[in-house]
Write a protein that holds these residues in place. Structure first.
Motif, PDB file in Angstrom:
ATOM      1  N   THR B 103      56.080 -16.436 -62.457  1.00 42.76           N
ATOM      2  CA  THR B 103      55.730 -15.414 -61.459  1.00 42.76           C
ATOM      3  C   THR B 103      55.862 -14.025 -62.076  1.00 42.76           C
ATOM      4  OG1 THR B 103      56.459 -16.839 -59.643  1.00 42.76           O
ATOM      5  CG2 THR B 103      56.296 -14.471 -59.187  1.00 42.76           C
ATOM      6  N   PHE B 104      54.850 -13.204 -61.846  1.00 40.84           N
ATOM      7  CA  PHE B 104      54.821 -11.835 -62.391  1.00 40.84           C
ATOM      8  C   PHE B 104      54.532 -10.864 -61.252  1.00 40.84           C
ATOM      9  CE2 PHE B 104      53.264 -14.849 -65.537  1.00 40.84           C
ATOM     10  CZ  PHE B 104      54.078 -14.584 -66.632  1.00 40.84           C
ATOM     11  N   ALA B 105      54.919  -9.613 -61.465  1.00 37.91           N
ATOM     12  CA  ALA B 105      54.650  -8.569 -60.475  1.00 37.91           C
ATOM     13  C   ALA B 105      53.420  -7.783 -60.889  1.00 37.91           C
ATOM     14  CB  ALA B 105      55.847  -7.637 -60.363  1.00 37.91           C
ATOM     15  N   SER B 106      52.737  -7.209 -59.913  1.00 41.86           N
ATOM     16  CA  SER B 106      51.611  -6.332 -60.242  1.00 41.86           C
ATOM     17  C   SER B 106      52.158  -5.088 -60.945  1.00 41.86           C
ATOM     18  CB  SER B 106      50.856  -5.946 -58.979  1.00 41.86           C
ATOM     19  OG  SER B 106      51.727  -5.304 -58.083  1.00 41.86           O
ATOM     20  N   PRO B 107      51.342  -4.378 -61.729  1.00 43.63           N
ATOM     21  CA  PRO B 107      51.843  -3.261 -62.540  1.00 43.63           C
ATOM     22  C   PRO B 107      52.541  -2.161 -61.752  1.00 43.63           C
ATOM     23  CG  PRO B 107      49.630  -3.873 -63.218  1.00 43.63           C
ATOM     24  CD  PRO B 107      49.920  -4.647 -61.977  1.00 43.63           C
ATOM     25  N   SER B 108      52.203  -2.005 -60.477  1.00 46.02           N
ATOM     26  CA  SER B 108      52.785  -0.904 -59.706  1.00 46.02           C
ATOM     27  C   SER B 108      54.207  -1.199 -59.240  1.00 46.02           C
ATOM     28  CB  SER B 108      51.905  -0.610 -58.485  1.00 46.02           C
ATOM     29  OG  SER B 108      51.816  -1.767 -57.679  1.00 46.02           O
ATOM     30  N   ALA B 109      54.691  -2.440 -59.427  1.00 45.90           N
ATOM     31  CA  ALA B 109      56.005  -2.838 -58.885  1.00 45.90           C
ATOM     32  C   ALA B 109      57.154  -2.121 -59.599  1.00 45.90           C
ATOM     33  CB  ALA B 109      56.171  -4.343 -59.028  1.00 45.90           C
ATOM     34  N   LYS B 110      58.240  -1.936 -58.847  1.00 43.58           N
ATOM     35  CA  LYS B 110      59.463  -1.348 -59.408  1.00 43.58           C
ATOM     36  C   LYS B 110      60.470  -2.447 -59.770  1.00 43.58           C
ATOM     37  CE  LYS B 110      57.867   2.761 -58.762  1.00 43.58           C
ATOM     38  NZ  LYS B 110      57.270   3.455 -59.905  1.00 43.58           N
ATOM     39  N   SER B 111      60.311  -3.609 -59.169  1.00 40.77           N
ATOM     40  CA  SER B 111      61.129  -4.770 -59.531  1.00 40.77           C
ATOM     41  C   SER B 111      60.396  -6.021 -59.069  1.00 40.77           C
ATOM     42  CB  SER B 111      62.517  -4.691 -58.890  1.00 40.77           C
ATOM     43  OG  SER B 111      62.423  -5.020 -57.520  1.00 40.77           O
ATOM     44  N   TYR B 119      51.936 -12.492 -58.578  1.00 38.99           N
ATOM     45  CA  TYR B 119      51.014 -13.611 -58.814  1.00 38.99           C
ATOM     46  C   TYR B 119      51.749 -14.685 -59.601  1.00 38.99           C
ATOM     47  CZ  TYR B 119      50.257 -11.153 -63.308  1.00 38.99           C
ATOM     48  OH  TYR B 119      50.423 -10.519 -64.504  1.00 38.99           O
ATOM     49  N   THR B 120      51.448 -15.912 -59.307  1.00 40.43           N
ATOM     50  CA  THR B 120      52.132 -17.048 -59.928  1.00 40.43           C
ATOM     51  C   THR B 120      51.118 -17.876 -60.705  1.00 40.43           C
ATOM     52  OG1 THR B 120      53.794 -17.109 -58.192  1.00 40.43           O
ATOM     53  CG2 THR B 120      53.513 -19.109 -59.506  1.00 40.43           C
ATOM     54  N   THR B 121      51.483 -18.168 -61.937  1.00 37.52           N
ATOM     55  CA  THR B 121      50.626 -18.979 -62.806  1.00 37.52           C
ATOM     56  C   THR B 121      51.161 -20.404 -62.840  1.00 37.52           C
ATOM     57  OG1 THR B 121      50.171 -17.040 -64.162  1.00 37.52           O
ATOM     58  CG2 THR B 121      49.734 -19.185 -65.139  1.00 37.52           C
ATOM     59  N   GLY B 122      50.314 -21.356 -62.613  1.00 35.84           N
ATOM     60  CA  GLY B 122      50.727 -22.757 -62.574  1.00 35.84           C
ATOM     61  C   GLY B 122      51.098 -23.291 -63.952  1.00 35.84           C
ATOM     62  N   PRO B 123      51.778 -24.444 -64.004  1.00 34.98           N
ATOM     63  CA  PRO B 123      52.169 -25.058 -65.281  1.00 34.98           C
ATOM     64  C   PRO B 123      50.946 -25.286 -66.185  1.00 34.98           C
ATOM     65  CG  PRO B 123      53.202 -26.182 -63.450  1.00 34.98           C
ATOM     66  CD  PRO B 123      52.222 -25.241 -62.846  1.00 34.98           C
ATOM     67  N   GLY B 124      51.082 -24.879 -67.435  1.00 33.16           N
ATOM     68  CA  GLY B 124      50.002 -25.112 -68.399  1.00 33.16           C
ATOM     69  C   GLY B 124      48.883 -24.113 -68.361  1.00 33.16           C
ATOM     70  N   PRO B 130      45.319 -11.777 -61.643  1.00 27.68           N
ATOM     71  CA  PRO B 130      44.043 -12.088 -60.972  1.00 27.68           C
ATOM     72  C   PRO B 130      43.472 -10.904 -60.202  1.00 27.68           C
ATOM     73  CG  PRO B 130      45.873 -12.957 -59.710  1.00 27.68           C
ATOM     74  CD  PRO B 130      46.478 -12.334 -60.924  1.00 27.68           C
ATOM     75  N   ASN B 131      44.258  -9.814 -60.095  1.00 26.92           N
ATOM     76  CA  ASN B 131      43.805  -8.681 -59.279  1.00 26.92           C
ATOM     77  C   ASN B 131      43.315  -7.519 -60.131  1.00 26.92           C
ATOM     78  OD1 ASN B 131      44.697 -10.040 -56.870  1.00 26.92           O
ATOM     79  ND2 ASN B 131      46.783  -9.544 -57.530  1.00 26.92           N
ATOM     80  N   TYR B 132      42.940  -7.817 -61.357  1.00 25.72           N
ATOM     81  CA  TYR B 132      42.512  -6.749 -62.251  1.00 25.72           C
ATOM     82  C   TYR B 132      41.221  -6.121 -61.753  1.00 25.72           C
ATOM     83  CZ  TYR B 132      40.835  -4.417 -66.463  1.00 25.72           C
ATOM     84  OH  TYR B 132      40.359  -3.485 -67.349  1.00 25.72           O
TER      85      TYR B 132
END
Lengths: 75, 435
Positions: B103-111, B119-124, B130-132
């Motif tokens: 799981t990653f945060a969008s660039p604007s996040a502070k934490s 956004y969460t990337t599935g295994p493999g 995805p919101n670029y």
């Protein structure tokens, strides 16, 4: 080192071009083919601009043909 | 080297010359010739295109381009260009696929915990944001001015704007013809200033992704020089050789790229922001050729480029234009081959066992070793007779681009069997119109 070899080769070619120009080239009336649009070095400026932007954003190298600039933040 | 394109100028001058011969009034014919020449001199030429670019499973872009140029006939020329890009889709963030969801945060996040968008990337799966989306507006201009019959100078400028990036550059060059205009030598310099305003702030290079250490805007500056020789080799062959070098300093990172940190068994232990050197010097040798025959022509370009980051690249591109239907239509197949070595600091991941991480590191695949092939074809149809203007043309172009990773490092432990280096496939469709 490899770059130095390339530069020496390129400069040699350039010098050869410059010094050998006397035997190269054409008379003004022999420029029929050379004056065609598809024979111009900048004859595909729009295609070149689109390609340069694409490759600039996907590869580590760019330019060579002319100055870059006005690029994107895509590194 | 500015060779006059095959325009209606010749035809009009022939008409004028015919008038001179056929009419008793040579003064009248001269008037006609002057009028036609004036029309030719005041014409603007338009080159435009709309390009659609699509990467397999990643981003897509729509790019309209408009070029306007005016040739004054005495070596003077003005060129203006306008470009707009609209990009959207999914962009790799630099992290590796994993056996577990990431799981990653969008660039604007502070934490990560307070992020409004994650956004969460599935295994493999390859981690991609995805919101670029992004939009770019770029304008440029060039003014070429004759100094003498054989010497010209030109100045130009480019300006590009995005939400998080602003670029301004200027360039100047001078060129001189020798040997009955069969040889042209040119030299030029350029200066570029870029301002980066990454969304959410500029990450501290090499910092822990989860700490969200960010600062204000950054900049980078570049200077470049180019030396060129253009030579008419014979009636069929025109060649150009360019030597160029440029140096950029400042913040040269991609502010949105991170690197996976792995333990000895391939388990993901965290992520770091990438950290590139703050200076880069590039040099290149570029050779371009045009070879023409009555019903065909070919453009072959070769480039060798190297930089002090350890990247060395070779590029070869061939375009062959085949004229059809009495030169009213053409087909132009294209093939481009490209190969680059990796930057010295390129690494797909960082090992947590190494203690203090490397001084510089980036997992950006664009700095890795790969080869790329582009196949394409263009179809063009002359519209001179329909529009009444020389240089009018409709064209459509399609290209397929494929990147294949080379010298891939074997995946550690738990990541074996995953596709860590998926490469890239893309296609381009472009419709063009010139008038």
């Amino acid at each position: 080192m490899k770059l130095r070899v390339w530069f020496v080769l390129a400069v040699s070619c350039g010098t050869a071009l410059a010094s050998g120009c006397g035997s190269l080239g054409v008379k003004p009336w022999q420029r029929d083919l050379l004056s065609r649009q598809d024979m111009q070095l900048s004859g595909n400026s729009v295609d070149d601009a689109i390609d340069d932007h694409l490759y600039f954003s996907k590869e580590a190298s760019s330019g060579g043909r002319s100055f870059g600039g006005g690029g994107c933040g895509c590194n | 080297m500015q060779l006059k394109p095959e325009t209606g100028t010749v035809r009009r001058r022939l008409i004028a010359a015919s008038c001179t011969l056929l009419t008793a009034s040579s003064a009248r014919a001269q008037e006609i010739a002057k009028l036609l020449a004036d029309i030719e001199k005041t014409d603007w030429h338009l080159d435009s295109a709309l390009a659609y670019y699509h990467e397999d499973g990643r981003i897509m872009a729509v790019e309209p381009v408009v070029n306007l140029s005016r040739d004054y006939g005495d070596g003077g020329r003005i060129g203006l260009n306008f470009t707009f890009d609209a990009l959207s889709g999914s962009s790799p963030n630099g992290a590796l696929p994993s056996r577990a969801p990431q799981t990653f945060a969008s660039p604007s996040a502070k934490s990560l915990s307070t992020a409004r968008h994650t956004y969460t990337t599935g295994p493999g799966q390859l981690p991609v944001d995805p919101n670029y989306s992004d939009a770019r507006v770029a304008v440029g201009g060039e003014w070429q001015l004759p100094l003498t019959r054989l010497t010209r100078t030109s100045v130009g400028g480019k300006f590009s704007y995005e939400d998080d990036f602003l670029s301004a550059s200027v360039d100047a060059s001078i060129e001189h013809d020798f040997n009955q205009k069969n040889t042209t030598v040119s030299v030029g310099v350029s200066d570029e200033n870029d301002q980066l305003h990454p969304i959410g702030g500029t990450p501290v290079p090499g910092s822990d992704y989860l700490l969200f250490e960010k600062t204000g805007h950054k900049s980078k500056n570049g200077v470049g020089t180019l030396l060129g020789v253009t030579q008419v080799m014979n009636r069929h062959w025109l060649a150009e050789l360019n030597l160029s070098a440029d140096r950029f300093t400042g913040y040269l990172n991609d502010p949105y790229k991170i690197i996976s940190v792995l333990d000895g068994s391939g388990g993901m232990t965290g992520y770091l922001y990438e950290n590139r050197p703050d200076a880069r010097t590039r040099r290149s040798v570029y050779l371009d050729n045009r070879v023409g025959w009555n019903r065909a022509s070919a453009a072959l370009s070769l480039r060798y480029m190297t930089d002090d980051w350890g990247v060395r690249s070779k590029t070869a591109q061939l375009r062959v234009r085949l004229w059809l239907d009495g030169k009213n239509q053409y087909v132009e197949p294209t093939l481009r081959w490209y190969r680059q070595t990796a930057a010295d600091f390129y690494t797909p991941w960082i090992s947590s066992l190494a203690g203090q991480g490397p001084a510089y590191a980036s997992s950006d695949s664009r700095l890795g070793a790969f080869r790329a092939l582009t196949y394409g074809v263009k179809y063009g149809m002359k519209l001179d007779e329909r529009t009444g203007r020389t240089g009018s043309e409709f064209s459509i172009r399609a290209e397929y681009y494929r990147q294949t990773v080379e010298n891939a490092v074997a995946a550690p432990g738990a990541l074996q069997g995953l596709d860590l280096y998926p490469g890239l496939q893309a296609f381009l469709i472009q419709v063009g119109f010139s008038y």
